[in-house]
Design a protein around this motif. Structure first.
Motif, PDB file in Angstrom:
ATOM      1  N   UNK A  60     -63.637   4.559 -27.268  1.00 24.06           N
ATOM      2  CA  UNK A  60     -63.777   4.729 -25.715  1.00 24.06           C
ATOM      3  C   UNK A  60     -62.739   4.494 -25.047  1.00 24.06           C
ATOM      4  N   UNK A  61     -62.664   5.382 -23.905  1.00 21.58           N
ATOM      5  CA  UNK A  61     -61.283   5.273 -23.144  1.00 21.58           C
ATOM      6  C   UNK A  61     -61.301   4.239 -22.146  1.00 21.58           C
ATOM      7  N   UNK A  62     -60.134   3.725 -21.730  1.00 18.29           N
ATOM      8  CA  UNK A  62     -60.000   2.533 -20.792  1.00 18.29           C
ATOM      9  C   UNK A  62     -60.346   3.038 -19.150  1.00 18.29           C
ATOM     10  N   UNK A  63     -61.035   2.207 -18.734  1.00 10.66           N
ATOM     11  CA  UNK A  63     -61.124   2.594 -16.940  1.00 10.66           C
ATOM     12  C   UNK A  63     -59.926   1.946 -16.377  1.00 10.66           C
ATOM     13  N   UNK A  64     -59.848   2.347 -15.028  1.00 12.34           N
ATOM     14  CA  UNK A  64     -58.860   1.875 -14.359  1.00 12.34           C
ATOM     15  C   UNK A  64     -58.934   0.381 -14.036  1.00 12.34           C
ATOM     16  N   UNK A  65     -57.828  -0.165 -14.544  1.00 16.49           N
ATOM     17  CA  UNK A  65     -57.869  -1.501 -14.488  1.00 16.49           C
ATOM     18  C   UNK A  65     -58.002  -2.344 -15.561  1.00 16.49           C
ATOM     19  N   UNK A  66     -58.906  -1.804 -16.525  1.00 12.22           N
ATOM     20  CA  UNK A  66     -59.243  -2.459 -17.542  1.00 12.22           C
ATOM     21  C   UNK A  66     -58.171  -3.331 -18.296  1.00 12.22           C
ATOM     22  N   UNK A  67     -58.622  -4.365 -19.022  1.00 13.98           N
ATOM     23  CA  UNK A  67     -57.713  -5.149 -19.469  1.00 13.98           C
ATOM     24  C   UNK A  67     -58.055  -5.434 -21.259  1.00 13.98           C
ATOM     25  N   UNK A  68     -57.048  -5.638 -22.151  1.00 10.64           N
ATOM     26  CA  UNK A  68     -57.551  -6.118 -23.305  1.00 10.64           C
ATOM     27  C   UNK A  68     -57.013  -7.284 -23.520  1.00 10.64           C
ATOM     28  N   UNK A  69     -57.999  -8.421 -24.070  1.00 12.48           N
ATOM     29  CA  UNK A  69     -57.756  -9.706 -24.497  1.00 12.48           C
ATOM     30  C   UNK A  69     -57.418  -9.781 -25.940  1.00 12.48           C
ATOM     31  N   UNK A  70     -56.238 -10.276 -26.367  1.00 10.84           N
ATOM     32  CA  UNK A  70     -55.720 -10.083 -27.733  1.00 10.84           C
ATOM     33  C   UNK A  70     -55.717 -11.713 -28.316  1.00 10.84           C
ATOM     34  N   UNK A  71     -55.998 -11.799 -29.440  1.00  9.99           N
ATOM     35  CA  UNK A  71     -55.706 -13.111 -30.060  1.00  9.99           C
ATOM     36  C   UNK A  71     -55.125 -12.896 -31.397  1.00  9.99           C
ATOM     37  N   UNK A  72     -53.622 -13.586 -31.320  1.00  4.21           N
ATOM     38  CA  UNK A  72     -52.872 -13.528 -32.631  1.00  4.21           C
ATOM     39  C   UNK A  72     -52.786 -12.029 -33.100  1.00  4.21           C
ATOM     40  N   UNK A  73     -52.434 -11.330 -32.081  1.00  3.35           N
ATOM     41  CA  UNK A  73     -52.009  -9.743 -31.980  1.00  3.35           C
ATOM     42  C   UNK A  73     -53.033  -8.939 -32.194  1.00  3.35           C
ATOM     43  N   UNK A  74     -54.332  -9.352 -32.448  1.00  2.11           N
ATOM     44  CA  UNK A  74     -55.600  -8.498 -32.594  1.00  2.11           C
ATOM     45  C   UNK A  74     -56.352  -8.372 -31.398  1.00  2.11           C
ATOM     46  N   UNK A  75     -56.752  -7.249 -31.109  1.00  2.00           N
ATOM     47  CA  UNK A  75     -57.550  -6.916 -29.897  1.00  2.00           C
ATOM     48  C   UNK A  75     -58.937  -7.592 -30.235  1.00  2.00           C
ATOM     49  N   UNK A  76     -59.589  -8.673 -29.223  1.00  2.00           N
ATOM     50  CA  UNK A  76     -60.767  -9.214 -29.103  1.00  2.00           C
ATOM     51  C   UNK A  76     -61.895  -8.574 -28.288  1.00  2.00           C
ATOM     52  N   UNK A  77     -61.418  -8.146 -27.132  1.00  3.60           N
ATOM     53  CA  UNK A  77     -62.557  -7.223 -26.381  1.00  3.60           C
ATOM     54  C   UNK A  77     -61.743  -6.708 -25.001  1.00  3.60           C
TER      55      UNK A  77
END
Length: 279
Positions: free
Chosen positions: A167-184
């Motif tokens: 899925x594509x990101x919406x405007x202003x969306x953020x990714x939360x990473x833990x130890x280099x891996x995307x969580x949500x």
């Protein structure tokens, strides 16, 4: 929330009523919540209805001394923070799964919290193994925490695609990473609790949801490690990541661990219900 409900919630967490909604108060409440209120999906396998209404959540978490999953834990915690004077927004997220694919819309609920001494914070007591303390919402560098090294980054249009689609990101969306891996992936538009009803229903009924396929009850321990009961498998994880796993043999032993290690009093041992509901 009324004052009696606030006092009861704080009593469960083992903290005094704070004078001001400051960053330090938020940090203490966040850690105490993770240590005290377990991340668990037992209601799904006990045939208990999950209702995303403030009173029902407080009845479960505070009166019933249970835990829950993200909608319940962050929903209740957000209500407590708002009652204490924090400025709280409910945010919708989609969890990264296998091969970096994103989950359903309203897959996860997290909190954006503003304090009187400045700054915005990402509070999340409903993701299982995650940060022990709130993350600085506007910080884009590494944030070190007992739970790992975290980053909050802008979600570019190819962020999910580079990890295998989803899925594509919406405007202003953020990714939360833990130890280099995307969580949500997190939307920044504020939501209301009722917006998450369909996500909670899907996760509690669909055979495609990992919550209907397994049992979990987990919390942070006082030394910064973690204790988890998955079915009859009890895992104690030390702060350095080493694990000790043992299989519980009797129902009495299972119920005793729920009671003594998680503060959860059950009348019977929950068992995975198997396929139930829609796919």
């Amino acid at each position: 929330m009324n004052s009696a409900q606030v006092d009861a919630y704080l009593h469960r967490l083992g903290v005094a009523h704070p004078a001001w909604p400051t960053v330090e108060v938020l940090r203490e409440l966040h850690l105490r919540h993770l240590r005290t209120v377990p991340f668990e999906n037992l209601s799904i396998h006990l045939g208990e209805e999950i209702v995303l209404e403030e009173k029902r959540l407080l009845d479960k978490v505070v009166v019933g001394r249970r835990g829950g999953f993200c909608y319940e834990l962050n929903g209740a915690f957000g209500a407590l923070l708002a009652a204490l004077g924090f400025d709280v927004d409910l945010l919708a997220g989609r969890v990264y799964g296998d091969e970096g694919r994103l989950g359903i819309p309203y897959d996860h609920l997290a909190l954006r919290v503003r304090t009187v001494d400045g700054g915005e914070w990402l509070a999340d007591v409903g993701f299982g193994a995650h940060s022990h303390y709130p993350l600085a919402f506007e910080e884009r560098g590494e944030q070190r925490d007992p739970g790992g090294t975290f980053r909050i980054v802008e979600s570019g249009p190819d962020a999910a695609g580079a990890l295998g689609g989803g899925g594509s990101a919406g405007a202003g969306d953020l990714d939360v990473l833990r130890d280099g891996k995307r969580e949500y992936r997190l939307e920044t538009r504020p939501r209301v609790l009722g917006d998450f009803t369909a996500g909670a229903w899907w996760h509690s009924t669909s055979s495609a949801s990992h919550f209907t396929r397994s049992l979990v009850c987990s919390r942070v321990t006082e030394d910064g490690g973690r204790i988890t009961l998955s079915g009859r498998a009890l895992t104690v994880t030390a702060p350095d990541g080493t694990k000790e796993v043992r299989e519980l043999e009797t129902d009495e032993e299972v119920l005793g661990v729920y009671r003594e290690r998680f503060g959860v009093e059950l009348g019977r041992v929950p068992t995975v219900r198997g396929r139930n509901g829609a796919d």
